[in-house]
Design an enzyme around this catalytic site. Structure first.
Site, short mmCIF file in Angstrom:
data_model
loop_
_atom_site.label_atom_id
_atom_site.label_comp_id
_atom_site.label_asym_id
_atom_site.label_seq_id
_atom_site.Cartn_x
_atom_site.Cartn_y
_atom_site.Cartn_z
N HIS A 52 -0.90 0.35 7.68
CA HIS A 52 -1.55 0.46 6.38
C HIS A 52 -1.55 1.91 5.93
O HIS A 52 -1.62 2.83 6.75
CB HIS A 52 -2.99 -0.06 6.48
CG HIS A 52 -3.74 -0.07 5.18
ND1 HIS A 52 -3.26 -0.70 4.05
CD2 HIS A 52 -4.93 0.48 4.84
CE1 HIS A 52 -4.13 -0.54 3.07
NE2 HIS A 52 -5.15 0.17 3.52
N CYS A 109 0.83 -1.22 0.00
CA CYS A 109 0.00 0.00 0.00
C CYS A 109 0.86 1.26 0.00
O CYS A 109 0.41 2.32 -0.47
CB CYS A 109 -0.95 0.00 1.19
SG CYS A 109 -0.16 -0.30 2.78
#
Length: 883
Positions: free
Chosen positions: A810, A328
């Site tokens: 994340h 990510c």
């Protein structure tokens, strides 16, 4: 018919190859697009190069190479009718055809069935031969087809190159027995049940015992009570308490004697009252540090806008990117870059030219892969709304959201991360570091063409003043991002933070539940103020005093970039050098005016420091140079003379036997190759000017002499070595790479030298002139190209991080498009309701040309006691992480 096929293939037999060990077979994705065997046109694999091409691009490869024989792969996928048993996994009707081929479809728990089809296609007539056709095809063709169909994918072949050892699922995970003994693990105050140790604690997943480990678990030490407990009870699995995050945790199997994966870890932890979504904060020494884990819960929810009914969007510019596990950080950076016109114009606007002139292996060409990904994001081909029939089916299944599958960045990731010790791994990485790494690659691959990274490049003026003589020196360096400190002492809720800290410590001492956490709220103006504060210069050598003195440095903008990148320094290191994240919110403005931070240059009444450099001081004790004797013996065992080995290790700066071996190969023919080592004091010193006192030489920003000596000892010219060290901030390893990629004859152009400078490297200029905010872009003719202009900006993109460290958690990005904010969360793309502007990590601003009321960075007077110990510089962060 057999004879006919044999005769038909005879002219092409010399071009058909059998894949060998080391050959990569690209049978899951096109080299120029994201077409796959599941696409409407299928995928064509060249039987000579083993590259894959979609229907749109296979003709180009045929025309360029003349290769005529391709294997056409097509997968037909349909939803399987669930029977009484239900829950069957997807099955293959022809399992041999696509052996080891990754599935591009996200099954989302549904059951699918699919049928694979393969055939040989001969260009240009598109003559098709169905497979398998063993009896009618020549033996060589049959062997080649079978090898291609059964070869592992190109990406699976790259997995052993990862710096991470693959962790296997424990055989105890599925059938683990857990005792109903009522044990509940508190969120803090952990200690070993046998020795009361508070670090290196492991929770046994069978009975909930909390016991200390041994030193080999993580190097922190312990008394081995967890292992003793296993020997007494045979309870096999334990989880390290301070590693539990929403992404998983470190699990160890005593019986298997290795780290393992537990797919049911969330259920096993919940048995003891541990909700993984609540464990958002890593701990230190067995108890929670500066912040409580619970703030991470709200951070994850706020940044991802959980609980809100976000509207999914489709079309050009609204394509998601699949998460490859921990990619990510890459996806968010690429989404932002391809929302900028310069990158769109460079890679997507020149798509056909880039593809037409791509090398024979387009998978290894940076421009081709950037163009491929940019087209995938902007074309809208991979982001289409569901058909009416699909919508009806979703309603019938009570599925009201249709999420696109997104495109996979595997090919680009493999290329840009190749050889990099961090980005080539499967671990989570820092998005800021990847942004700089990618910009550096753009710089290197844009020679002689439009350079989209010009829009980020700006000049920083550094003013250093000698505190004793009050004389100054002005220099300039190139940068691509400003890093703003986050001074906790400037928080507007300081009293609330102090009260929370006192309650937290009291709860910890009494083993009670911690209080409701408090997030520090810091004004953006305070961050700018801290950035502009004078900074002490360690080991400052004053050319006016010809000695070390106290120096103070301040930084200002010599130019303002077209796109300004602002990183908030939320990450620091604890006393044990473990990266941790500061829990804070910053009121980042939508509009920003930095005009008052423009550099002014030498002011009236200021006196410049003399252009002199410190004299080169050679070590007095030359009888015992530092030499890695272990490396010497390794080389001597190969048969090289001992003195030559000592010289090789010394002149390569103890960088290891491999580097020393290269030195030996380069100097074997020299007459003094086996002579005793010549010590530094015997080397000729640099000539000094006759009018310079104390042997000082004109200041030319020379790198350390020992670094120059190491490179020149390898046979590189002195001037070339100095340029390499300057361009890489005196980093020897990067300097070697710079030398090999910059032949000596290309150094006449100062512009190209600056264009190849890596982000954040010091690149000094002799120019002390400073333009006002109305200068046109590309004003420099001999220095680095910058697009200077007014220092007024509008926020258009945010990259946010969730988690306790850059190495976990994340990343999500929000981008403002067509007047509305859009959230990009991996493959999910939705309209944003509340963009988390105060919780961002990297902010992207674009220049405004019109005038309107903007936020001035100093509209309020903040008295900030800026303490350097709270802020670790970016280069220091990278050095510690590398160690």
């Amino acid at each position: 018919m057999a004879a006919d096929l044999g005769e038909l293939l005879v002219p092409f037999m010399p071009t058909i190859r059998v894949p060998k060990t080391g050959d990569r077979v690209y049978k899951s994705e096109c080299a120029f697009s994201f077409d796959s065997p599941e696409s409407e046109g299928g995928l064509y694999v060249c039987m000579n190069t083993f590259l894959g091409f979609g229907r749109e691009h296979v003709e180009r490869h045929y025309r360029k190479t003349g290769q005529s024989v391709y294997m056409h792969l097509k997968r037909h996928v349909k939803v399987k009718t669930t029977g009484a048993a239900g829950g069957a996994i997807p099955r293959r009707r022809n399992g041999k055809v696509f052996l080891d081929l990754e599935l591009n479809r996200d099954f989302n728990g549904e059951d699918y069935e699919y049928e694979d089809e393969a055939k040989l296609v001969i260009f240009p007539d598109h003559f098709e031969i169905p497979l398998p056709n063993i009896e009618e095809l020549p033996a060589l063709v049959t062997i080649a087809c079978d090898a291609v169909l059964n070869a592992p994918s190109a990406y699976k072949k790259q997995e052993p190159e990862s710096w991470e050892e693959e962790i296997q699922v424990s055989r105890h995970a599925r059938s683990l027995r857990q005792l109903d003994n009522g044990v509940r693990i508190p969120p803090s105050g952990w200690k070993c049940q046998k020795c009361e140790m508070r670090e290196n604690l492991w929770l046994n997943l069978t009975d909930g015992s909390v016991l200390c480990g041994k030193w080999f678990f993580d190097g922190s030490g312990g008394n081995g009570h967890a292992l003793e407990h296993y020997r007494e009870t045979s309870y096999p699995l334990a989880v390290k308490l301070d590693t539990i995050t929403p992404d998983g945790a470190d699990v160890y199997s005593f019986e298997e004697e290795e780290a393992v994966l537990d797919p049911h870890l969330s259920e096993h932890l919940s048995h003891f009252g541990i909700d993984m979504l609540q464990m958002q904060r890593r701990t230190e020494n067995g108890h929670h540090t500066d912040n409580n884990p619970r703030p991470r819960v709200s951070e994850w929810e706020v940044i991802q806008e959980s609980g809100m009914k976000l509207k999914t969007v489709f079309g050009s510019g609204y394509t998601g990117i699949k998460n490859l596990g921990n990619s990510c950080y890459l996806s968010t950076v690429l989404q932002v870059l391809f929302s900028i016109p310069d990158f769109q114009r460079m890679y997507v606007g020149n798509l056909q030219r880039i593809f037409d002139y791509s090398p024979l292996d387009p998978t290894q060409d940076f421009a081709t892969q950037m163009a491929k990904l940019g087209h995938g994001l902007l074309s809208g081909q991979y982001s289409k709304p569901p058909m009416k029939s699909e919508l009806i089916e979703q309603v019938m299944k009570e599925e009201h959201k249709h999420q696109q599958r997104g495109i996979s960045p595997r090919m680009l990731k493999a290329l840009v991360s190749r050889g990099h010790p961090e980005f080539s791994s499967n671990r989570q990485q820092d998005a800021h570091e990847f942004f700089l790494h990618l910009i550096n690659l753009v710089e290197r691959n844009s020679a002689g063409s439009e350079n989209p990274s010009d829009s980020f490049r700006f000049l920083v003026e550094e003013r250093i003043q000698c505190c004793q003589t009050r004389r100054v020196r002005y220099t300039q360096r190139v940068d691509y991002c400003i890093q703003l400190p986050a001074p906790i002492e400037a928080a507007t809720n300081r009293e609330e933070l102090l009260a929370y800290e006192a309650k937290r410590k009291e709860a910890e001492e009494n083993t009670r539940a911690p209080p409701e956490p408090v997030r520090a709220r810091i004004p953006f103006t305070a961050c700018l103020q801290a950035f502009t504060e004078p900074e002490n210069v360690p080991d400052f050598w004053s050319s006016a005093l010809q000695a070390k003195s106290a120096g103070v440095k301040t930084s200002r903008f010599s130019s303002f970039p077209e796109y300004l990148v602002v990183q908030i320094k939320k990450f620091t290191f604890g006393v044990d050098w473990v990266p941790k994240k500061l829990d804070l919110a910053i009121d980042v403005p939508d509009f920003l005016d930095l005009s008052r931070l423009r550099a002014t240059g030498l002011q009236a009444g200021e006196e410049e420091l003399p252009d002199l450099m410190p004299p080169i001081v050679l070590p007095e004790d030359t009888r015992a140079p530092e030499i890695d004797e272990g490396a010497v013996m390794q080389l001597a065992e190969m048969g090289f003379p001992l003195e030559a080995c000592r010289k090789a290790v010394y002149y390569t700066g103890n960088m290891g036997p491999e580097m020393a071996f290269n030195w030996i190969i380069a100097h074997m023919e020299e007459p003094d190759f086996a002579e005793p080592l010549t010590l530094p004091s015997m080397m000729d010193p640099l000539p000094s000017t006759s009018d310079s006192p104390m042997g000082a030489t004109p200041l030319d920003n020379l790198p350390p002499e020992e670094s120059i000596a190491i490179l020149t000892s390898m046979g590189f010219p002195r001037n070339h070595s100095i340029r390499a060290l300057k361009a890489t901030n005196n980093n020897l390893e990067r300097a070697l790479d710079w030398i090999f990629t910059h032949p000596e004859e290309e150094e006449s152009d100062g512009l190209s030298d600056m264009a190849d400078t890596e982000p954040n490297d010091n690149a000094f200029s002799d120019m002390n002139s400073h333009s006002d905010s109305t200068l046109s872009p590309d004003r420099e003719t001999s220095g680095p190209r910058v697009k200077d202009g007014p220092g007024r900006y509008e926020l258009f993109a945010i990259i946010s991080h969730m988690g306790a460290s850059t190495m976990s958690g994340h990343y999500v990005c929000h981008i403002k498009k067509e007047g509305r904010w859009v959230i990009y969360n991996d493959h999910k793309v939705c309209l944003s309701e509340r963009p988390p502007k105060d919780l961002g990590y990297i902010y992207f601003y674009r220049r405004l040309s019109s005038t309107f009321p903007l936020l001035s960075p100093f509209f309020s007077s903040y008295s900030i006691c800026y303490k350097k110990k709270f802020h670790i510089q970016h280069l220091q962060d990278k050095k510690v992480k590398a160690q």
